[in-house]
Scaffold this active site. Structure first.
Site, PDB file in Angstrom:
ATOM      1  N   CYS A   1       0.584 -22.361  24.677  1.00 31.39           N
ATOM      2  CA  CYS A   1      -0.398 -22.538  23.592  1.00 31.39           C
ATOM      3  C   CYS A   1      -1.450 -21.448  23.656  1.00 31.39           C
ATOM      4  CB  CYS A   1      -1.068 -23.911  23.698  1.00 31.39           C
ATOM      5  SG  CYS A   1       0.044 -25.224  23.198  1.00 31.39           S
TER       6      CYS A   1
ATOM      7  N   GLU B   1      -6.846 -20.564  24.797  1.00 27.85           N
ATOM      8  CA  GLU B   1      -6.473 -21.161  26.083  1.00 27.85           C
ATOM      9  C   GLU B   1      -5.945 -20.052  27.001  1.00 27.85           C
ATOM     10  OE1 GLU B   1      -3.864 -24.648  26.027  1.00 27.85           O
ATOM     11  OE2 GLU B   1      -2.782 -23.838  27.757  1.00 27.85           O
TER      12      GLU B   1
ATOM     13  N   ARG C   1      -8.097 -28.029  30.389  1.00 24.50           N
ATOM     14  CA  ARG C   1      -7.515 -26.702  30.627  1.00 24.50           C
ATOM     15  C   ARG C   1      -8.442 -25.761  31.418  1.00 24.50           C
ATOM     16  NH1 ARG C   1      -4.332 -29.537  29.659  1.00 24.50           N
ATOM     17  NH2 ARG C   1      -2.761 -29.594  28.010  1.00 24.50           N
TER      18      ARG C   1
HETATM   19  C1  LIG Z   1       7.044 -22.106  27.100  1.00 22.80           C
HETATM   20  C2  LIG Z   1       5.711 -22.481  27.712  1.00 22.80           C
HETATM   21  C3  LIG Z   1       5.322 -23.813  27.730  1.00 22.80           C
HETATM   22  C4  LIG Z   1       4.090 -24.184  28.280  1.00 22.80           C
HETATM   23  N1  LIG Z   1       3.721 -25.490  28.259  1.00 22.80           N
HETATM   24  C5  LIG Z   1       2.515 -25.848  28.767  1.00 22.80           C
HETATM   25  C6  LIG Z   1       2.114 -27.229  28.724  1.00 22.80           C
HETATM   26  O1  LIG Z   1       2.825 -28.111  28.280  1.00 22.80           O
HETATM   27  N2  LIG Z   1       0.889 -27.521  29.245  1.00 22.80           N
HETATM   28  C7  LIG Z   1       0.065 -26.570  29.785  1.00 22.80           C
HETATM   29  O2  LIG Z   1      -1.033 -26.929  30.239  1.00 22.80           O
HETATM   30  N3  LIG Z   1       0.443 -25.278  29.818  1.00 22.80           N
HETATM   31  C8  LIG Z   1       1.626 -24.892  29.340  1.00 22.80           C
HETATM   32  N4  LIG Z   1       2.003 -23.574  29.360  1.00 22.80           N
HETATM   33  C9  LIG Z   1       1.078 -22.575  29.896  1.00 22.80           C
HETATM   34  C10 LIG Z   1       1.285 -22.212  31.375  1.00 22.80           C
HETATM   35  O3  LIG Z   1       2.652 -22.359  31.741  1.00 22.80           O
HETATM   36  C11 LIG Z   1       0.421 -23.055  32.310  1.00 22.80           C
HETATM   37  O4  LIG Z   1      -0.946 -22.863  32.060  1.00 22.80           O
HETATM   38  C12 LIG Z   1       0.709 -22.686  33.776  1.00 22.80           C
HETATM   39  O5  LIG Z   1       0.159 -23.654  34.590  1.00 22.80           O
HETATM   40  C13 LIG Z   1       0.154 -21.321  34.173  1.00 22.80           C
HETATM   41  O6  LIG Z   1       0.636 -21.013  35.479  1.00 22.80           O
HETATM   42  P1  LIG Z   1       0.960 -19.513  35.909  1.00 22.80           P
HETATM   43  O7  LIG Z   1       1.322 -19.530  37.336  1.00 22.80           O
HETATM   44  O8  LIG Z   1       1.924 -18.901  34.998  1.00 22.80           O
HETATM   45  O9  LIG Z   1      -0.475 -18.850  35.743  1.00 22.80           O
HETATM   46  P2  LIG Z   1      -0.777 -17.389  35.146  1.00 22.80           P
HETATM   47  O10 LIG Z   1      -0.448 -17.362  33.702  1.00 22.80           O
HETATM   48  O11 LIG Z   1      -0.180 -16.361  36.009  1.00 22.80           O
HETATM   49  O12 LIG Z   1      -2.351 -17.368  35.310  1.00 22.80           O
HETATM   50  C14 LIG Z   1      -3.184 -18.165  34.491  1.00 22.80           C
HETATM   51  C15 LIG Z   1      -4.616 -18.066  35.033  1.00 22.80           C
HETATM   52  O13 LIG Z   1      -4.670 -18.702  36.308  1.00 22.80           O
HETATM   53  C16 LIG Z   1      -5.166 -17.808  37.298  1.00 22.80           C
HETATM   54  N5  LIG Z   1      -4.473 -18.104  38.551  1.00 22.80           N
HETATM   55  C17 LIG Z   1      -3.127 -18.206  38.747  1.00 22.80           C
HETATM   56  N6  LIG Z   1      -2.878 -18.534  40.025  1.00 22.80           N
HETATM   57  C18 LIG Z   1      -4.082 -18.638  40.645  1.00 22.80           C
HETATM   58  C19 LIG Z   1      -4.484 -18.927  41.982  1.00 22.80           C
HETATM   59  N7  LIG Z   1      -3.593 -19.198  42.947  1.00 22.80           N
HETATM   60  N8  LIG Z   1      -5.814 -18.940  42.273  1.00 22.80           N
HETATM   61  C20 LIG Z   1      -6.723 -18.673  41.313  1.00 22.80           C
HETATM   62  N9  LIG Z   1      -6.410 -18.391  40.038  1.00 22.80           N
HETATM   63  C21 LIG Z   1      -5.109 -18.362  39.709  1.00 22.80           C
HETATM   64  C22 LIG Z   1      -4.814 -16.423  36.763  1.00 22.80           C
HETATM   65  O14 LIG Z   1      -5.628 -15.411  37.338  1.00 22.80           O
HETATM   66  C23 LIG Z   1      -5.060 -16.616  35.270  1.00 22.80           C
HETATM   67  O15 LIG Z   1      -6.436 -16.517  34.977  1.00 22.80           O
HETATM   68  C24 LIG Z   1       3.235 -23.181  28.825  1.00 22.80           C
HETATM   69  C25 LIG Z   1       3.641 -21.846  28.833  1.00 22.80           C
HETATM   70  C26 LIG Z   1       4.868 -21.489  28.278  1.00 22.80           C
HETATM   71  C27 LIG Z   1       5.274 -20.042  28.290  1.00 22.80           C
END
Ligand SMILES: Cc1cc2nc3c(=O)[nH]c(=O)nc-3n(C[C@H](O)[C@H](O)[C@H](O)COP(=O)(O)OP(=O)(O)OC[C@H]3O[C@@H](n4cnc5c(N)ncnc54)[C@H](O)[C@@H]3O)c2cc1C
Length: 298
Positions: free
Chosen positions: A221, A291, A172
């Site tokens: 999570c 996380e 992660r």
């Molecule tokens: C219902 C649900 C189920 C989920 N299931 C999983 C799962 O099975 N496995 C899992 O690993 N995660 C899961 N997640 C968590 C999440 O969806 C993942 O971590 C996802 O990849 C985050 O992407 P995001 O674009 O929403 O990032 P954000 O939440 O917007 O950002 C997360 C972090 O990444 C950074 N970031 C985002 N984009 C960039 C970029 N382009 N460059 C640099 N930094 C950046 C942000 O600044 C922040 O620190 C789940 C979430 C939900 C709500």
């Protein structure tokens, strides 16, 4: 504030005093000084150079599906990658994805083009950039296993390519320079039968629906799994399922999820996180590590 107002000359899609809650899956969080939606590389480079020069804090907001934004918001700029960063292309099994692409769109493209390898991301509501930054994973797969190369822009507006062997990543987390923005990702895929890819994706979504509250407001999570255990199992065994502070509740379906039942504040979630951490530390001697990323809490 004058310095902030200059931003609209660099990034025309800038809005000021923007509440971030609607941009997160938790639907929690106060205002950022500005929200900049950058449409192309030049805009992003100019924006980063300006923010760095003027020492204005910033962060990248993907789909906001792994963040908790504080009730007092973020004293700085939230950057979203749109336009040029929402494109996909593929050739000879290499899939090129802009960091602003939604995972669901990426998977639809994979089905259409018979590209296999990322099916395990099904149901993850993030962007490519967020998934790479978080090294998102599920069902035994991790995004970074499939990444061949990354393009990032550092805080000085310099574009850097990182080959797989140069990438440092762990459970992660992918290590990139502080303040750097992931803009493009190259994935190594296998050419495969479209129907089979679709079937696998549907299967994973079905499993996810059974085990995670994916239709509720959450940030996925809350804690990383500690070595040789599952955070969710520890929280469940500690009897914390259903524990509620304000409108924030430990999910009955998956104890590592906190759900916003409607009007939860970030401070409700933080109090619940503390209760969980303290209980697991007392009971099992394990220090649970979050996380989710905390925005605007310093
Ligand atoms: C219902 C649900 C189920 C989920 N299931 C999983 C799962 O099975 N496995 C899992 O690993 N995660 C899961 N997640 C968590 C999440 O969806 C993942 O971590 C996802 O990849 C985050 O992407 P995001 O674009 O929403 O990032 P954000 O939440 O917007 O950002 C997360 C972090 O990444 C950074 N970031 C985002 N984009 C960039 C970029 N382009 N460059 C640099 N930094 C950046 C942000 O600044 C922040 O620190 C789940 C979430 C939900 C709500």
């Amino acid at each position: 504030m004058k310095k902030i107002h200059q931003l609209k000359y660099i990034c025309p899609n800038t809005r000021f005093n923007v509440t971030l809650a609607p941009y997160t899956t938790f639907k929690i969080g106060g205002k950022a000084w500005a929200l900049c939606e950058v449409m192309n590389l030049k805009e992003l480079k100019d924006l980063l150079i300006y923010l760095t020069q003027e020492q204005i804090p910033y962060f990248v907001l993907g789909k906001g599906s792994n963040v908790l934004v504080s009730d007092s918001g973020f004293k700085g700029v939230a950057i979203r990658l749109r336009g040029e960063f929402e494109k996909l292309d593929s050739k000879d099994g290499i899939l090129t994805a802009g960091a602003g692409v939604n995972i669901s769109y990426l998977l639809r493209y994979c089905i259409k083009n018979g590209l296999s390898g990322l099916e395990f991301l099904a149901g993850i509501p993030g962007t490519v950039g967020g998934a790479v930054f978080m090294n998102a994973g599920a069902f035994g797969g991790e995004v970074l296993d499939k990444v061949e190369k990354l393009m990032i822009v550092n805080p000085f507006g310099e574009v850097i390519l990182k080959e797989k062997k140069e990438l440092e990543f762990s459970y992660r987390r992918t290590r990139i320079d502080k303040g750097a923005v992931i803009v493009n990702v190259w994935f190594s895929m296998k050419l495969y039968n479209r129907k089979e890819i679709k079937k696998r994706i549907s299967f994973y979504i079905k499993l996810k629906k059974q085990s995670q509250p994916i239709n509720c407001l959450s940030a996925g999570c809350i804690f990383k799994n500690p070595k040789e255990d599952y955070a969710g199992a520890l929280i469940e065994k500690a009897g914390l399922k259903g524990r509620r502070i304000g409108d924030a509740e430990v999910s009955e379906l998956h104890a590592n999820f906190i759900i916003n039942k409607g009007n939860s504040s970030a401070s409700d979630v933080m109090r619940l996180i503390k209760i969980i951490k303290d209980k697991i530390k007392d009971k099992d001697g394990i220090e649970l590590e979050p996380e989710i990323q905390f925005i605007g809490f310093d």
